[in-house]
Design a protein around this motif. Structure first.
Motif, PDB file in Angstrom:
ATOM      1  N   GLU A 209      -2.610 -12.976  27.332  1.00 24.39           N
ATOM      2  CA  GLU A 209      -2.327 -13.107  25.900  1.00 24.39           C
ATOM      3  C   GLU A 209      -1.286 -14.187  25.641  1.00 24.39           C
ATOM      4  OE1 GLU A 209      -1.270  -9.194  24.549  1.00 24.39           O
ATOM      5  OE2 GLU A 209      -3.309  -8.437  24.787  1.00 24.39           O
ATOM      6  N   LYS A 210      -0.257 -14.232  26.486  1.00 25.42           N
ATOM      7  CA  LYS A 210       0.822 -15.202  26.304  1.00 25.42           C
ATOM      8  C   LYS A 210       0.329 -16.636  26.520  1.00 25.42           C
ATOM      9  CE  LYS A 210       5.055 -16.434  25.582  1.00 25.42           C
ATOM     10  NZ  LYS A 210       5.589 -16.416  24.238  1.00 25.42           N
TER      11      LYS A 210
ATOM     12  N   ASN B 285      -2.750 -17.688  26.266  1.00 25.29           N
ATOM     13  CA  ASN B 285      -3.667 -17.996  25.161  1.00 25.29           C
ATOM     14  C   ASN B 285      -2.885 -18.385  23.916  1.00 25.29           C
ATOM     15  OD1 ASN B 285      -6.131 -17.662  26.463  1.00 25.29           O
ATOM     16  ND2 ASN B 285      -6.224 -15.485  26.008  1.00 25.29           N
ATOM     17  N   GLU B 286      -1.814 -17.648  23.639  1.00 27.28           N
ATOM     18  CA  GLU B 286      -0.955 -17.949  22.480  1.00 27.28           C
ATOM     19  C   GLU B 286      -0.317 -19.334  22.622  1.00 27.28           C
ATOM     20  OE1 GLU B 286       3.148 -16.253  20.582  1.00 27.28           O
ATOM     21  OE2 GLU B 286       1.685 -14.777  21.285  1.00 27.28           O
TER      22      GLU B 286
ATOM     23  N   VAL C 119      -0.853 -22.433  19.985  1.00 23.44           N
ATOM     24  CA  VAL C 119       0.297 -23.088  19.360  1.00 23.44           C
ATOM     25  C   VAL C 119       0.258 -24.588  19.647  1.00 23.44           C
ATOM     26  CG1 VAL C 119       2.824 -23.303  19.448  1.00 23.44           C
ATOM     27  CG2 VAL C 119       1.765 -21.047  19.270  1.00 23.44           C
TER      28      VAL C 119
END
Length: 146
Positions: A15-16, A18-19, A23
């Motif tokens: 998740e991190k 991907n985030e 961004v």
């Protein structure tokens, strides 16, 4: 097919990263920056795969026949079917909304030209036809000086 490690990535880490990618994509302000990002992060095979999937979605959204899509993009009917199935289940809703919002954009015009080009039979003449079609479509754009 793209190779992915069989080692399962921790959900929080996935998740991190991907985030972080999202961004970074959002920070792109120019077409050149976006192109550089895509060319630096994706292999030629990954770029083609992603572009074809996007083109399939665009053509399905414009109600093109499966055989037309297959012949134009050189993809199997199975590939088109998998995109169509996901599309019917709402898997591409935000992308479709954006496609519909910008349906008169360059990408749609290029798809239409590709369809015309793939349906036109004529060997070397076909390439000449394609070049003329693109030149006519973009005659308002100044050419770069060498």
């Amino acid at each position: 097919m793209v190779n992915i490690s069989k080692n399962v990535l921790n959900t929080k880490i996935k998740e991190k990263i991907n985030e972080l990618l999202i961004v970074h994509v959002l920070r792109m302000k120019t077409k050149k920056q976006a192109k550089n990002l895509v060319y630096e992060l994706l292999t030629p095979t990954e770029r083609i795969q992603l572009a074809k999937r996007f083109a399939i979605l665009s053509m399905l959204n414009r109600n093109h026949e499966t055989m037309t899509i297959s012949n134009t993009l050189k993809v199997s009917r199975t590939t088109i079917g998998s995109v169509e199935d996901k599309m019917e289940k709402g898997g591409y809703d935000s992308t479709i909304k954006e496609l519909q919002r910008s349906s008169s954009g360059d990408f749609s015009e290029i798809i239409e030209t590709l369809i015309e080009f793939s349906l036109f039979k004529g060997g070397k003449t076909r390439l000449k036809y394609f070049k003329q079609s693109m030149d006519e479509r973009y005659k308002h754009v100044p050419k770069k000086k060498k």
